[in-house]
Scaffold this motif. Structure first.
Motif, PDB file in Angstrom:
ATOM      1  N   ALA A   1      36.413  39.467  39.334  1.00 13.72           N
ATOM      2  CA  ALA A   1      36.917  40.476  40.198  1.00 13.72           C
ATOM      3  C   ALA A   1      38.625  40.432  39.790  1.00 13.72           C
ATOM      4  O   ALA A   1      39.283  41.589  39.786  1.00 13.72           O
ATOM      5  CB  ALA A   1      36.830  39.820  41.633  1.00 13.72           C
ATOM      6  N   ALA A   2      39.034  39.319  39.469  1.00 13.24           N
ATOM      7  CA  ALA A   2      40.661  39.049  39.288  1.00 13.24           C
ATOM      8  C   ALA A   2      40.990  39.849  38.028  1.00 13.24           C
ATOM      9  O   ALA A   2      42.088  40.423  37.872  1.00 13.24           O
ATOM     10  CB  ALA A   2      41.023  37.574  39.108  1.00 13.24           C
ATOM     11  N   PHE A   3      40.121  39.585  36.712  1.00 14.72           N
ATOM     12  CA  PHE A   3      40.135  40.480  35.800  1.00 14.72           C
ATOM     13  C   PHE A   3      40.130  41.774  35.855  1.00 14.72           C
ATOM     14  O   PHE A   3      40.930  42.753  35.115  1.00 14.72           O
ATOM     15  CB  PHE A   3      39.301  40.045  34.741  1.00 14.72           C
ATOM     16  N   SER A   4      39.433  42.156  36.832  1.00 11.46           N
ATOM     17  CA  SER A   4      39.232  43.716  36.846  1.00 11.46           C
ATOM     18  C   SER A   4      40.349  44.428  37.580  1.00 11.46           C
ATOM     19  O   SER A   4      40.825  45.295  37.285  1.00 11.46           O
ATOM     20  CB  SER A   4      37.720  43.994  37.883  1.00 11.46           C
ATOM     21  N   ILE A   5      40.987  43.589  38.565  1.00  7.74           N
ATOM     22  CA  ILE A   5      42.098  44.085  39.483  1.00  7.74           C
ATOM     23  C   ILE A   5      42.997  44.061  38.486  1.00  7.74           C
ATOM     24  O   ILE A   5      44.080  45.051  38.504  1.00  7.74           O
ATOM     25  CB  ILE A   5      42.313  43.139  40.604  1.00  7.74           C
ATOM     26  N   ALA A   6      43.207  42.930  37.718  1.00  7.43           N
ATOM     27  CA  ALA A   6      44.512  43.163  36.823  1.00  7.43           C
ATOM     28  C   ALA A   6      44.339  44.038  35.705  1.00  7.43           C
ATOM     29  O   ALA A   6      45.374  44.932  35.532  1.00  7.43           O
ATOM     30  CB  ALA A   6      44.444  41.770  35.799  1.00  7.43           C
ATOM     31  N   ILE A   7      43.128  44.717  35.250  1.00  7.96           N
ATOM     32  CA  ILE A   7      43.057  45.781  34.216  1.00  7.96           C
ATOM     33  C   ILE A   7      43.508  47.139  35.051  1.00  7.96           C
ATOM     34  O   ILE A   7      43.987  48.045  34.616  1.00  7.96           O
ATOM     35  CB  ILE A   7      41.620  46.167  33.804  1.00  7.96           C
ATOM     36  N   ALA A   8      42.999  47.191  36.356  1.00  3.55           N
ATOM     37  CA  ALA A   8      43.262  48.373  37.141  1.00  3.55           C
ATOM     38  C   ALA A   8      44.768  48.652  37.652  1.00  3.55           C
ATOM     39  O   ALA A   8      45.305  49.560  37.413  1.00  3.55           O
ATOM     40  CB  ALA A   8      42.497  48.472  38.651  1.00  3.55           C
ATOM     41  N   LEU A   9      45.391  47.359  37.817  1.00  7.35           N
ATOM     42  CA  LEU A   9      46.868  47.347  38.000  1.00  7.35           C
ATOM     43  C   LEU A   9      47.701  47.709  36.653  1.00  7.35           C
ATOM     44  O   LEU A   9      48.829  48.473  36.633  1.00  7.35           O
ATOM     45  CB  LEU A   9      47.307  46.173  38.651  1.00  7.35           C
ATOM     46  N   THR A  10      47.142  47.215  35.680  1.00 11.83           N
ATOM     47  CA  THR A  10      47.890  47.277  34.397  1.00 11.83           C
ATOM     48  C   THR A  10      47.743  48.994  34.021  1.00 11.83           C
ATOM     49  O   THR A  10      48.591  49.527  33.580  1.00 11.83           O
ATOM     50  CB  THR A  10      47.192  46.398  33.134  1.00 11.83           C
TER      51      THR A  10
END
Length: 250
Positions: free
Chosen positions: A241-250
């Motif tokens: 989940a954290a990785f997915s959020i980071a990708i979305a923010l990037t």
């Protein structure tokens, strides 16, 4: 939330084990003839709230043409009630009617036999076989089923019957002896540490004090392993989940 649910589930399991097993059981490979004198020092300890004697074994229980081989436990109802919440487990019948002519059956055992309160069952014991070798015939003992109990433990409810301690002593030819006692400890007392203290300071060398945790060690180990696996899965989910959020923010 998941950790809280698992912790609550584990605590519920532990409470159920203590309610059905007791905090500590003192067992002996030999018969205990004068249990009140043998455990008078234990009963006087400040950590001990109450103790109750018991005797147990295996019998052949028959109703009509249906046989079962349940465990049988003989208790002193007055003493046992101070140690275990037996009234809470009774689903039909009344503990006040418990006498030497009646028994309580686990609801799973009663269902497998097709027995309901008020029916009469026959009990055969190993003592009858021993007497048969001496050319002495003992007739099966007949009891009335005065009630049922449910502990929500399939092992107990499906394989256990309860009679009075006097009846158990007669069925197994124990005289006035018992197999052991169950202890109820004050809240906050560590059962494992207290069991070790009993064995080293108060009990005869051939006696053992078994805590509820030691008696259910395998079962508790499985629960602990499940908690660890679930924790690992939660960590993986959080990382994804954290990785997915980071990708979305990037």
């Amino acid at each position: 939330i998941v950790q809280s649910v698992m912790n609550g589930f584990g605590e519920g399991i532990r409470s159920r084990i203590v309610e059905t097993y007791g905090d500590i059981r003192i067992q002996s490979p030999e018969l205990i003839s004068d249990w009140e004198s043998a455990f008078s020092g234990v009963a006087d300890l400040p950590e001990v709230l109450a103790l109750a004697p018991y005797a147990e074994g295996v019998v052949l229980l028959q109703f009509g043409n249906k046989p079962e081989f349940p465990g049988i436990r003989g208790i002193d109802p007055v003493a046992e009630e101070r140690v275990l919440p037996i009234r809470r487990f009774i689903t039909s019948g009344d503990l006040e009617d418990f006498d030497d002519e009646g028994i309580f059956l686990g609801d799973g055992l009663a269902a497998s036999l097709g027995v309901v309160p008020g029916d009469r069952v026959e009990v055969f014991t190993p003592l009858m076989l021993e007497r048969l070798k001496e050319d002495e015939v003992l007739l099966p003992r007949e009891f009335e089923v005065i009630g049922l109990f449910r502990t929500r433990s399939p092992t107990v409810d499906g394989r256990m019957m309860i009679c009075t301690l006097r009846v158990m002593q007669e069925l197994y030819g124990l005289g006035e002896s018992v197999h052991g006692v169950v202890l109820r400890l004050r809240p906050g007392v560590d059962a494992d540490a207290f069991a070790g203290r009993l064995e080293s300071e108060f009990l005869a060398p051939h006696m053992r004090a078994v805590s509820w945790r030691e008696s259910s060690r395998d079962f508790l180990f499985v629960i602990e392993q499940e908690k660890r696996v679930i924790s690992f899965i939660i960590i993986v989910i959080i990382l994804v989940a954290a990785f997915s959020i980071a990708i979305a923010l990037t």
